[in-house]
Write a protein that holds these residues in place. Structure first.
Motif, PDB file in Angstrom:
ATOM      1  N   ARG A 276       0.856  -1.236   0.134  1.00 29.89           N
ATOM      2  CA  ARG A 276      -0.066  -0.051   0.110  1.00 29.89           C
ATOM      3  C   ARG A 276       0.857   1.124   0.168  1.00 29.89           C
ATOM      4  NH1 ARG A 276      -5.438  -0.661   1.272  1.00 29.89           N
ATOM      5  NH2 ARG A 276      -5.462   1.586   2.251  1.00 29.89           N
TER       6      ARG A 276
ATOM      7  N   ASN B 203       1.901   1.988  -3.448  1.00 27.80           N
ATOM      8  CA  ASN B 203       1.056   2.699  -4.401  1.00 27.80           C
ATOM      9  C   ASN B 203       0.618   3.722  -3.708  1.00 27.80           C
ATOM     10  OD1 ASN B 203      -0.398   2.351  -6.625  1.00 27.80           O
ATOM     11  ND2 ASN B 203      -1.809   1.082  -5.995  1.00 27.80           N
TER      12      ASN B 203
ATOM     13  N   LEU C  51      -0.855   4.616  -1.274  1.00 25.76           N
ATOM     14  CA  LEU C  51      -2.270   4.524  -0.544  1.00 25.76           C
ATOM     15  C   LEU C  51      -1.890   4.866   0.898  1.00 25.76           C
ATOM     16  CD1 LEU C  51      -3.981   1.538  -2.183  1.00 25.76           C
ATOM     17  CD2 LEU C  51      -4.659   3.712  -2.394  1.00 25.76           C
TER      18      LEU C  51
ATOM     19  N   GLN D  24      -1.613  10.473  -8.102  1.00 29.00           N
ATOM     20  CA  GLN D  24      -2.343   9.919  -9.333  1.00 29.00           C
ATOM     21  C   GLN D  24      -1.435   9.471 -10.573  1.00 29.00           C
ATOM     22  OE1 GLN D  24      -5.572  13.197  -9.757  1.00 29.00           O
ATOM     23  NE2 GLN D  24      -6.014  11.394 -10.972  1.00 29.00           N
TER      24      GLN D  24
ATOM     25  N   ARG E 143       0.091   6.291  -9.265  1.00 32.59           N
ATOM     26  CA  ARG E 143      -0.797   5.273  -9.220  1.00 32.59           C
ATOM     27  C   ARG E 143      -1.071   4.564 -10.544  1.00 32.59           C
ATOM     28  NH1 ARG E 143      -4.232   8.291  -4.933  1.00 32.59           N
ATOM     29  NH2 ARG E 143      -3.058   7.853  -3.042  1.00 32.59           N
ATOM     30  N   ALA E 144      -1.134   5.441 -11.473  1.00 27.88           N
ATOM     31  CA  ALA E 144      -1.609   5.065 -13.019  1.00 27.88           C
ATOM     32  C   ALA E 144      -0.533   4.175 -13.644  1.00 27.88           C
ATOM     33  CB  ALA E 144      -1.916   6.142 -13.935  1.00 27.88           C
TER      34      ALA E 144
ATOM     35  N   MET F  65      -2.524  -2.490  -8.890  1.00 23.77           N
ATOM     36  CA  MET F  65      -2.488  -3.145  -7.680  1.00 23.77           C
ATOM     37  C   MET F  65      -3.900  -4.005  -7.406  1.00 23.77           C
ATOM     38  SD  MET F  65      -1.983  -1.588  -3.848  1.00 23.77           S
ATOM     39  CE  MET F  65      -2.283  -2.971  -2.331  1.00 23.77           C
TER      40      MET F  65
ATOM     41  N   PHE G 234      -6.030  -6.632  -4.896  1.00 22.33           N
ATOM     42  CA  PHE G 234      -6.316  -6.695  -3.394  1.00 22.33           C
ATOM     43  C   PHE G 234      -6.995  -8.129  -3.244  1.00 22.33           C
ATOM     44  CE2 PHE G 234      -6.868  -2.271  -4.734  1.00 22.33           C
ATOM     45  CZ  PHE G 234      -6.097  -1.906  -3.430  1.00 22.33           C
TER      46      PHE G 234
ATOM     47  N   ALA H 142     -10.955   3.310 -15.296  1.00 23.42           N
ATOM     48  CA  ALA H 142      -9.936   4.018 -14.892  1.00 23.42           C
ATOM     49  C   ALA H 142      -9.060   4.586 -16.252  1.00 23.42           C
ATOM     50  CB  ALA H 142      -8.612   3.274 -14.257  1.00 23.42           C
TER      51      ALA H 142
ATOM     52  N   ARG I   5      -8.795  -5.251 -14.896  1.00 28.33           N
ATOM     53  CA  ARG I   5      -9.068  -3.980 -14.752  1.00 28.33           C
ATOM     54  C   ARG I   5      -7.493  -3.143 -14.225  1.00 28.33           C
ATOM     55  NH1 ARG I   5     -12.703  -2.302  -9.150  1.00 28.33           N
ATOM     56  NH2 ARG I   5     -10.629  -3.178  -8.367  1.00 28.33           N
ATOM     57  N   ALA I   6      -6.693  -3.892 -13.563  1.00 30.25           N
ATOM     58  CA  ALA I   6      -5.545  -3.273 -13.178  1.00 30.25           C
ATOM     59  C   ALA I   6      -4.568  -3.019 -14.628  1.00 30.25           C
ATOM     60  CB  ALA I   6      -4.712  -3.829 -12.250  1.00 30.25           C
TER      61      ALA I   6
ATOM     62  N   MET J  82      -4.902  -0.345 -17.236  1.00 34.44           N
ATOM     63  CA  MET J  82      -4.091   1.034 -17.298  1.00 34.44           C
ATOM     64  C   MET J  82      -2.902   0.878 -17.897  1.00 34.44           C
ATOM     65  SD  MET J  82      -5.692   3.469 -15.933  1.00 34.44           S
ATOM     66  CE  MET J  82      -4.626   4.408 -15.420  1.00 34.44           C
TER      67      MET J  82
END
Lengths: 277, 243
Positions: free
Chosen positions: B47, B50, B52, B75, B78-79, B83, B85, B103, B151-152, B155
């Motif tokens: 975390r 990234n 977070l 931002q 992170r792009a 990551m 989870f 995203a 999804r990750a 990007m």
């Protein structure tokens, strides 16, 4: 070992059928007793004949009911323009209270004050203060209309409650959703708009339905500052006929709207409980 | 130069020091596995990378650039870092496809039409072609986790972080998710995993790090770390984990 069967039923099914028959019997007996008690005992009270004449007069009801329905349209109208305004303002207040940027600090203070004030003052008092106070400034027609300022009072009061419900909805979205969205590179604002808010709004639909029902009834409070909506109209008929039946007629009309709405809200609530489990 | 370079990373929650001076290098195309008991600091470290969680001390470099400078806009970083989870964290109000396209649309400003072919290709590659229009609650845990990976990946990240991504899965679904990691490794993705899958770490990792109480106690190639661990803590942990 096999369970003994009768008519293709397991012994558990037989037992449950017995239980069902017994509870139906008990429930119907007690209902019949309660109704009989009401029907027999209430008319025995000394004032019943008078009450029957002045509250449940069929002729008066038939005469006044159509006009009451017409007056109810005014309630519907006021409701129809207040509800969307409340939804928008409530959401804005909720977002203002959660604003994080220091530049928006005044907005946060404003949001907090707003909800404190309008949740703290009785609706009728807000209706009086705004409904009489602002037209008192001597505004020209149509800006002195009690419809406008009465509606504003309702909008302000209800927005405060609706905002708090939206806020609880925002809090109900698990923080891991935020983490996931942030980890993809979304900004705080995008996370709120695309990920948190859609879920938050969905979570609070049943609660907001209850606010709508309460609003529908509170529209009648505007009668105190002028508009001849159903409650006021019923009052006029009460004076004309020297009979309280028009109030009963008004109550019937309200119930015709609020009972289905309440049932629907309960249904949504039950559905949500089931989905969460 | 390492793709990801951690120097003396310290993370505290109040008085509790969760990461206590961690040095770690992940080279381009490598798969590095973090192992250790729950609470050793593996997830928190991911975390922090990234952004977070802000770190108290030390520095994190991505391609030699310090991404842990206080006040840096997270931002952009992170792009570039994907990551995944443990609890999938798919957005339940969107279809799998919309989950993966959100995203790139919002952050990279790309249109649905422009994105669709490549995102669909990702779904197809990971055996999810017929699941794109499903909502998360219509998918199995393994499918949800693979959608989260897609999804990750949508990007096009340079590094992927995986936080115990098989820990919430039924045992028979773990394999399909680990297979995805092997595919990514074959494509040269740089990956950092926190994992309890010792067998997988041993078989697939380029480097394994054992964490205890927020420190890297021992690190090395999997053959060495699993075959002949030197530190007594590592030996004790592996004896329990591999039993």
């Amino acid at each position: 070992m096999k369970t003994p069967k009768a008519a293709g039923l397991t012994r558990r099914e037989i037992y449950e059928a017995q239980q069902r028959r017994r509870s139906v019997l008990v429930a119907s007996t007690s209902t019949v007793l309660a109704v009989v008690a009401l029907v027999v005992l209430v008319p025995l009270t000394p004032g019943w004949d008078k009450v029957k004449r002045s509250f449940f007069n069929a002729d008066v009801l038939v005469d006044t009911f159509p006009k009451l329905l017409d007056a109810f349209l005014i309630n519907v109208m006021i409701f129809a323009w207040c509800a969307p305004a409340i939804a928008v303002l409530g959401l804005l207040i909720a977002l203002a209270r959660d604003a994080k940027s220091p530049a928006l600090f005044p907005l946060r203070i404003f949001g907090a004050t707003f909800t404190d004030v309008f949740r703290g003052v009785p609706v009728i008092l807000t209706v009086y203060l705004i409904g009489f106070g602002i037209p008192g400034l001597g505004l020209p027609r149509p800006w002195n209309s009690p419809y406008i300022w009465g509606s504003l009072a309702l909008i302000l009061t209800y927005s405060a409650y609706v905002a708090e419900i939206f806020r609880s909805g925002i809090d109900s979205v698990h923080h891991s959703q935020r983490s996931a969205a942030l980890s993809l590179g979304l900004s705080e604002r995008q996370v709120m708009r695309d990920v948190v808010l859609p879920q938050a709004v969905r979570n609070v639909v049943p609660a907001q339905m209850n606010m709508l029902i309460a609003l529908q009834k509170d529209v009648s409070l505007l009668s105190f500052i002028g508009p001849v909506e159903i409650f006021r109209q019923a009052g006029v008929f009460k004076s004309l006929t020297a009979n309280f039946t028009p109030y009963v007629g008004a109550a019937i009309i309200f119930l015709a709207v609020t009972i289905p709405a309440t049932r629907y809200a309960d249904y949504l609530m039950a559905k949500q409980m089931k989905e969460r489990r | 130069m390492a793709k990801l370079d951690l120097r003396g990373v310290v993370k505290r929650f109040g008085d509790n020091t969760v990461c206590d001076g961690i040095d770690l290098q992940v080279d381009t195309g490598d798969m590095v596995c973090l192992i250790g008991a729950s609470g050793a600091g593996k997830s928190t470290l991911l975390r922090c990378i990234n952004l977070l969680e802000p770190i108290e001390d030390g520095a994190i470099y991505l391609d030699g650039e310090d991404i842990s400078v206080p006040g840096l806009d997270p931002q952009g970083v992170r792009a570039r870092i994907g990551m995944v989870f443990q609890s999938y964290n798919l957005f339940p109000h969107m279809t799998a496809l919309e989950n993966a396209m959100l995203a790139p649309r919002r952050v990279l400003g790309r249109s649905r039409d422009d994105l669709r072919p490549e995102v669909e290709a990702l779904f197809t590659r990971f055996g999810l072609a017929d699941r794109m229009q499903n909502y998360p609650d219509q998918l199995s845990g393994g499918q949800q986790q693979r959608v989260a990976i897609v999804r990750a990946l949508a990007m096009r990240p340079e590094v992927m972080l995986f936080d115990e991504i098989t820990s919430a899965l039924d045992p028979q679904l773990v394999g399909e998710v680990l297979d995805v990691l092997l595919m990514l490794k074959a494509e040269g993705m740089t990956m950092l995993l926190a994992t309890h899958e010792m067998g997988f770490a041993r078989q697939a990792a380029d480097k394994v790090c054992f964490l205890k109480d927020g420190k890297i106690v021992e690190e090395g190639p999997p053959e060495t770390l699993f075959g002949s661990p030197k530190h007594p803590d590592t030996q004790a942990f592996l004896a329990r984990a591999l039993k």
